[in-house]
Scaffold this motif. Structure first.
Motif, PDB file in Angstrom:
ATOM      1  N   ALA A 143       0.829  -1.210   0.000  1.00 54.74           N
ATOM      2  CA  ALA A 143       0.000   0.000   0.000  1.00 54.74           C
ATOM      3  C   ALA A 143       0.862   1.258   0.000  1.00 54.74           C
ATOM      4  O   ALA A 143       0.571   2.219  -0.719  1.00 54.74           O
ATOM      5  N   ALA A 144       1.928   1.256   0.785  1.00 52.16           N
ATOM      6  CA  ALA A 144       2.815   2.423   0.831  1.00 52.16           C
ATOM      7  C   ALA A 144       3.480   2.645  -0.529  1.00 52.16           C
ATOM      8  O   ALA A 144       3.582   3.780  -1.002  1.00 52.16           O
ATOM      9  N   ALA A 145       3.901   1.563  -1.171  1.00 52.20           N
ATOM     10  CA  ALA A 145       4.572   1.687  -2.468  1.00 52.20           C
ATOM     11  C   ALA A 145       3.617   2.152  -3.558  1.00 52.20           C
ATOM     12  O   ALA A 145       4.010   2.882  -4.466  1.00 52.20           O
ATOM     13  N   LEU A 146       2.364   1.740  -3.473  1.00 48.38           N
ATOM     14  CA  LEU A 146       1.377   2.109  -4.493  1.00 48.38           C
ATOM     15  C   LEU A 146       0.730   3.463  -4.233  1.00 48.38           C
ATOM     16  O   LEU A 146       0.018   3.979  -5.092  1.00 48.38           O
ATOM     17  N   SER A 147       0.966   4.040  -3.055  1.00 42.08           N
ATOM     18  CA  SER A 147       0.249   5.244  -2.643  1.00 42.08           C
ATOM     19  C   SER A 147       0.543   6.474  -3.495  1.00 42.08           C
ATOM     20  O   SER A 147      -0.275   7.376  -3.553  1.00 42.08           O
ATOM     21  N   GLY A 148       1.706   6.525  -4.101  1.00 39.81           N
ATOM     22  CA  GLY A 148       2.069   7.737  -4.854  1.00 39.81           C
ATOM     23  C   GLY A 148       2.546   8.863  -3.946  1.00 39.81           C
ATOM     24  O   GLY A 148       2.882   9.940  -4.435  1.00 39.81           O
ATOM     25  N   GLU A 149       2.593   8.627  -2.660  1.00 36.40           N
ATOM     26  CA  GLU A 149       3.088   9.656  -1.726  1.00 36.40           C
ATOM     27  C   GLU A 149       4.569   9.884  -1.990  1.00 36.40           C
ATOM     28  O   GLU A 149       5.306   8.955  -2.291  1.00 36.40           O
ATOM     29  N   ARG A 150       4.994  11.124  -1.846  1.00 35.66           N
ATOM     30  CA  ARG A 150       6.409  11.431  -2.044  1.00 35.66           C
ATOM     31  C   ARG A 150       7.232  11.048  -0.831  1.00 35.66           C
ATOM     32  O   ARG A 150       8.367  10.632  -0.947  1.00 35.66           O
ATOM     33  N   GLU A 151       6.677  11.234   0.354  1.00 41.64           N
ATOM     34  CA  GLU A 151       7.403  10.962   1.587  1.00 41.64           C
ATOM     35  C   GLU A 151       7.208   9.511   2.002  1.00 41.64           C
ATOM     36  O   GLU A 151       6.147   8.930   1.788  1.00 41.64           O
ATOM     37  N   ALA A 152       8.227   8.964   2.626  1.00 40.35           N
ATOM     38  CA  ALA A 152       8.144   7.591   3.125  1.00 40.35           C
ATOM     39  C   ALA A 152       7.231   7.538   4.345  1.00 40.35           C
ATOM     40  O   ALA A 152       7.157   8.491   5.123  1.00 40.35           O
ATOM     41  N   ARG A 153       6.545   6.430   4.497  1.00 42.07           N
ATOM     42  CA  ARG A 153       5.747   6.177   5.690  1.00 42.07           C
ATOM     43  C   ARG A 153       6.672   5.567   6.749  1.00 42.07           C
ATOM     44  O   ARG A 153       7.440   4.660   6.457  1.00 42.07           O
ATOM     45  N   PHE A 154       6.561   6.054   7.976  1.00 42.75           N
ATOM     46  CA  PHE A 154       7.332   5.518   9.090  1.00 42.75           C
ATOM     47  C   PHE A 154       6.348   4.774   9.978  1.00 42.75           C
ATOM     48  O   PHE A 154       5.450   5.382  10.543  1.00 42.75           O
TER      49      PHE A 154
END
Length: 156
Positions: A143-154
């Motif tokens: 989900a984190a990889a597919l999110s398109g978010e620029r910042e990493a999830r911690f």
């Protein structure tokens, strides 16, 4: 290739089954609307490509190396998607380890995916909207990889 890197075996000779803290990578590899997944030989679970970072190796380089070693595909590592710490794992032989996972969003560049080592029993492309059942941890990484978010999830 052994599922356990040689440097880990050497450390195990010195410290026995005491816990190890190891950096790991997860490569969530996308090709259009598909994700490349491997069926693990040790437990039959479907996961993205995973592996242990070699000493002195840059983690994104490790993700690309693992993808090539495990599936025969060349990838581009696009961004760090998430970081997390896995709970301690106790292996059948008594070895204990905890892993710092760095998950990368990656893009397929070339190569036909196949089982390229003994760590997997199957490799295949799955539609993003039809992925196989996965652990919560792996689902969060995808989900984190597919999110398109620029910042990493911690995550913890």
């Amino acid at each position: 290739m052994s599922p356990v890197p040689d440097f880990v075996l050497e450390i195990r000779e010195m410290i026995g089954t005491h816990p190890l803290w190891l950096p790991g990578v997860t490569a969530v590899i996308r090709r259009d609307d598909e994700i490349l997944m491997v069926e693990r030989a040790d437990n039959g679970a479907w996961t993205p490509v995973t592996g242990i970072v070699d000493p002195g190796e840059e983690p994104a380089v490790s993700a690309a190396r693992e993808a090539l070693e495990e599936t025969g595909v060349v990838i581009r590592v696009d961004r760090l998607a998430s970081t997390s710490v896995m709970s301690e794992v106790v292996y059948d032989n008594g070895d204990r380890a905890s892993y710092l996972d760095l998950t990368f969003a990656c893009t397929w560049i070339s190569g036909e995916a196949y089982v390229a080592d003994d760590e997997s029993t199957d490799v295949r492309w799955w539609p993003v909207d039809g992925l196989p059942p996965m652990s919560d941890s792996m689902s969060q990484r995808v989900a984190a990889a597919l999110s398109g978010e620029r910042e990493a999830r911690f995550t913890s």
